[in-house]
Design an enzyme around this catalytic site. Structure first.
Site, PDB file in Angstrom:
ATOM      1  N   ASP A   1       8.126  24.153 -35.434  1.00 11.93           N
ATOM      2  CA  ASP A   1       8.994  24.284 -36.360  1.00 11.93           C
ATOM      3  C   ASP A   1       8.652  23.858 -37.771  1.00 11.93           C
ATOM      4  O   ASP A   1       8.061  22.676 -37.852  1.00 11.93           O
ATOM      5  CB  ASP A   1      10.492  23.547 -36.110  1.00 11.93           C
TER       6      ASP A   1
ATOM      7  N   CYS B   1       0.789  -1.187   0.029  1.00 12.14           N
ATOM      8  CA  CYS B   1       0.155  -0.175   0.077  1.00 12.14           C
ATOM      9  C   CYS B   1       0.868   1.289  -0.013  1.00 12.14           C
ATOM     10  O   CYS B   1       2.127   1.159   0.102  1.00 12.14           O
ATOM     11  CB  CYS B   1      -0.961  -0.115   1.321  1.00 12.14           C
TER      12      CYS B   1
END
Length: 753
Positions: free
Chosen positions: A436, A3
């Site tokens: 670009d 856990c």
């Protein structure tokens, strides 16, 4: 580890070592530990063992960190030291035995029709193996934690189950005759037996953990499948002879023979042959890529047609596939900032729950007044056990890592690499994306855009003659012209094998940066720039010069074609827009992003590309140098924008690093990929939009998981403390919450389908 409390405790212990930071991943059952030079592997494992767990150290074959700052991955499990794939197999026999014994215990205890004289003793005997052997993983982990003065969810389960059984046994021994008649429900009212609670809770929790183990294995399958994509064997050519050897024994420089249908064993350059390569396993793109001599190829892609001879340029841990695996693994073992909240809560959660359970028990007894009856004692005990069982923080510990594991694994299958959990947060906030132009929005390769003819010549004839002479050159412009001419010939002549073959050229000569000249069919063909024509005594007239200037002003690269000393036409070439760029930019807008085109090309070319893909003229930055790209990112950031940048070249690397979110196109350079936060292995701009969509979906899934994990405990604990929740239902709900969180995360496996 079981856990979030386990995770928190291991991280705290490792963090106490000087200069050490650790990120522990619950579903992967591993820790990524960054250590200074003075810390040894044995110190790391000893610290983990001091926390109550076992660990082994896996040192990566290739370390990308600076020499003084190394990274190790410690793998281990709290109770059993086994990987997730084996965890389900180890739990299966315990679950089966628990289920077989729990059914009769439940029926005998809850339904008078199944009861018989002294049924309580039978229920106690049947439940004993369930709460001892079947529940042993919980008890063992709780005992280990107790030795280290700590507690986890196993502590809550162990105390709850043991309390229910011991309380019931004590009641039975105190009044042996309480179930000596079939109408045992009245007996239970006066005594109170919880054997069925202990058995059912154990079975539900084992079932939940079993389902978790299976689901966690599925969540990690994508990365495992990715790493298994590579070819196992390779055929190499040595001294003119072919021989087989394992792919992991390849060396840089080896010549690899790849036949149709075979996987390319490693990254390399095609030396001989041409074929179409299916790169979908790596890039996520379905369209095969044409390759020939000097074309780069990637390991794990499939040769679909011709025989290839490939020279290996990267092997082993340096290959693209290995780098993909490393990036995905690093992302999966990291932590999103949102997960830190869960860790902080879980570190104090279990002690607080134990205190609440004790307060619940005491509160019920106080409320009963001075004369506490058996019924009051039973009610207090039931509420306290329900609090212990409902509060187990399994779902809390699984909420973030399982979502991240599944999302990054699915991304890898789609050719999308998420560098780390922080990226998920970044994709949520970006509002501007710089694109670009060359190689990102456009193909990065010149192609013939149009042909103009002068006098009696036709455009088709001009292209055919120019293609014939250019076919003898290796210049990119020459290749584009020759390719267009061959395609045109193929379209005009479908008669047979000679379709697409250009006329032969003799007396060929070329000048770098100028042009080419040769004789085709007895005619002298000259092709090239204006200076090349003038150098060969060819002078275009004013109208022809105006046409040439017009072509250049439109953003095209233009060349002259002259026949026997007279200008015959002009061929225009452009860097073509990728087919999916316009649709991708529309998707980016749909995600709330403002697309901006950024390039070093001239304004005319850039404006045309922007118009073709739907980018507004005011969002076009042309003539920008590499350092200017960084400045453009900074300027937008200073104006309040959160900026993403997509690029593929060395000249984009600095801007990718400066942006809030850097996205590298995988067809680009290693420098660009290394500087980016997200990498798409294909060259389709649509994958950039898909990468952002996947990142946001993964983050949304994690947030949903955390909400339900917190909500479940916030509602469940008060309800249990008020005595409104049966411990058996609490056990089922707790197991269901963990399975629900994992199942919600697994929905990401269908993303993009």
């Amino acid at each position: 580890m079981t856990c979030a409390s386990c995770v928190s405790r291991v991280e705290r212990k490792l963090g106490k070592l000087d200069g050490v930071t650790a990120s522990v991943n619950l579903p992967l059952e591993s820790a990524r530990v960054t250590v200074p030079a003075g810390i040894t592997d044995s110190q790391i494992t000893a610290t983990v063992e001091a926390a109550g767990y076992k660990a082994t150290v896996r040192v990566p074959k290739v370390t990308l960190e600076p020499a003084e700052h190394a990274e190790h991955v410690a793998g281990g499990v709290a109770s059993g030291d086994h990987p997730p794939s084996a965890a389900a197999a180890k739990l299966r026999p315990r679950l089966i035995v628990a289920a077989i014994l729990t059914v009769p215990v439940f029926l005998i205890s809850m339904f008078p029709a199944f009861q018989f004289p002294n049924w309580g003793w039978a229920a106690g005997i049947l439940a004993l193996p369930v709460v001892t052997w079947a529940a042993w993983p919980f008890h063992r982990a709780a005992a280990i934690n107790a030795r280290h003065f700590s507690s986890t969810m196993d502590t809550l389960v162990s105390i709850g189950v043991t309390s229910a059984y011991v309380f019931s046994a004590w009641q039975l021994f105190a009044d042996p005759r309480m179930t000596d008649h079939p109408a045992g429900m009245e007996g239970m009212d006066s005594g109170g037996l919880y054997f069925e609670v202990a058995a059912v809770v154990t079975t539900f929790l084992l079932l939940g953990r079993y389902l978790e183990a299976n689901a966690k294995k599925k969540a990690g399958d994508a990365l495992k499948a990715l790493l298994n994509l590579g070819a196992k064997d390779a055929t190499i050519l040595r001294d003119g002879r072919e021989q087989q050897l394992p792919a992991d024994r390849l060396a840089v420089g080896d010549l690899i023979v790849v036949r149709p249908g075979e996987k390319i064993a490693t990254d390399g350059i095609v030396v001989e042959g041409s074929s179409a390569v299916d790169a979908s396993l790596v890039t996520g793109e379905s369209v095969p890529v044409e390759v020939g001599p000097d074309s780069p190829v990637t390991g794990a892609t499939i040769n679909t047609s011709g025989r290839l001879l490939v020279r290996a340029t990267r092997v082993g841990a340096e290959t693209t596939l290995a780098q993909m695996g490393r990036l995905v693994s690093q992302a999966q073992s990291g932590k999103a900032p949102i997960a830190r909240l869960a860790d902080r809560i879980s570190s104090v959660f279990v002690p607080v729950v134990l205190a609440i359970a004790a307060a619940t028990f005491g509160g019920w007894l106080l409320a009963a007044g001075p004369a506490v009856s058996n019924a009051d004692l039973r009610a207090a005990f039931t509420a306290a056990v329900a609090v212990l069982v409902i509060a187990c923080p399994c779902a809390l510990g699984l909420a973030t890592p399982v979502g991240l594991l599944t999302g990054t694994g699915r991304g890898a299958q789609l050719g999308i690499l998420i560098r780390g959990p922080q990226v998920l947060e970044d994709t949520r906030t970006v509002d501007t994306i710089l694109l670009d132009k060359t190689g990102t929005v456009t193909t990065g390769h010149l192609a013939v855009d149009g042909t103009a003819a002068f006098g009696t010549a036709t455009p088709a004839e001009v292209l055919r003659l120019a293609g014939a002479v250019e076919d003898a050159s290796e210049h990119p412009i020459a290749r584009a012209v020759a390719a267009a001419a061959r395609l045109a010939e193929r379209g005009h002549d479908r008669s047979g094998a000679d379709a697409g073959v250009l006329p032969a050229v003799v007396n060929f000569r070329s000048a770098p940066g100028g042009g080419v000249q040769g004789t085709v069919g007895g005619r002298i063909i000259t092709a090239g720039r204006t200076g090349w024509l003038q150098e060969n005594g060819i002078d275009p007239d004013a109208a022809q010069l105006a046409a040439f200037s017009c072509a250049e002003d439109s953003g095209a690269t233009a060349i002259w074609v002259a026949v026997d000393g007279e200008p015959a036409g002009i061929i225009s070439l452009r860097d073509t827009v990728k087919p999916g760029s316009a649709a991708a930019i529309s998707r980016l807008r749909g995600l709330g992003l403002r697309p901006i085109l950024l390039t070093g090309d001239n304004a005319a070319v850039t404006a045309q590309v922007a118009a073709a893909v739907g980018i507004a003229p005011e969002d076009v930055f042309a003539g920008v140098l590499p350092d200017g790209k960084v400045e453009a990112v900074r300027k937008l950031q200073a104006a309040g924008a959160t900026v993403a940048m997509a690029g593929d070249g060395v000249n984009d690397a600095a801007a990718l690093a400066q942006a809030d979110l850097g996205i590298a196109m995988g067809s680009g350079t290693d420098v660009a990929i290394e500087a980016a936060d997200l990498t798409v292995m294909g060259n389709d701009l649509g994958q950039v939009a898909q990468a952002i969509e996947l990142s946001r979906r993964t983050l949304a899934t994690i947030k949903t998981n955390l909400f339900w994990a917190f909500f479940y405990n916030a509602v469940g604990i008060p309800v249990a403390a008020l005595g409104m929740l049966n411990p058996m239902i609490a056990g089922a709900a707790m197991a269901a919450s963990s399975v629900l969180v994992v199942a919600n995360s697994l929905r990401l496996r269908s993303f993009g389908k």
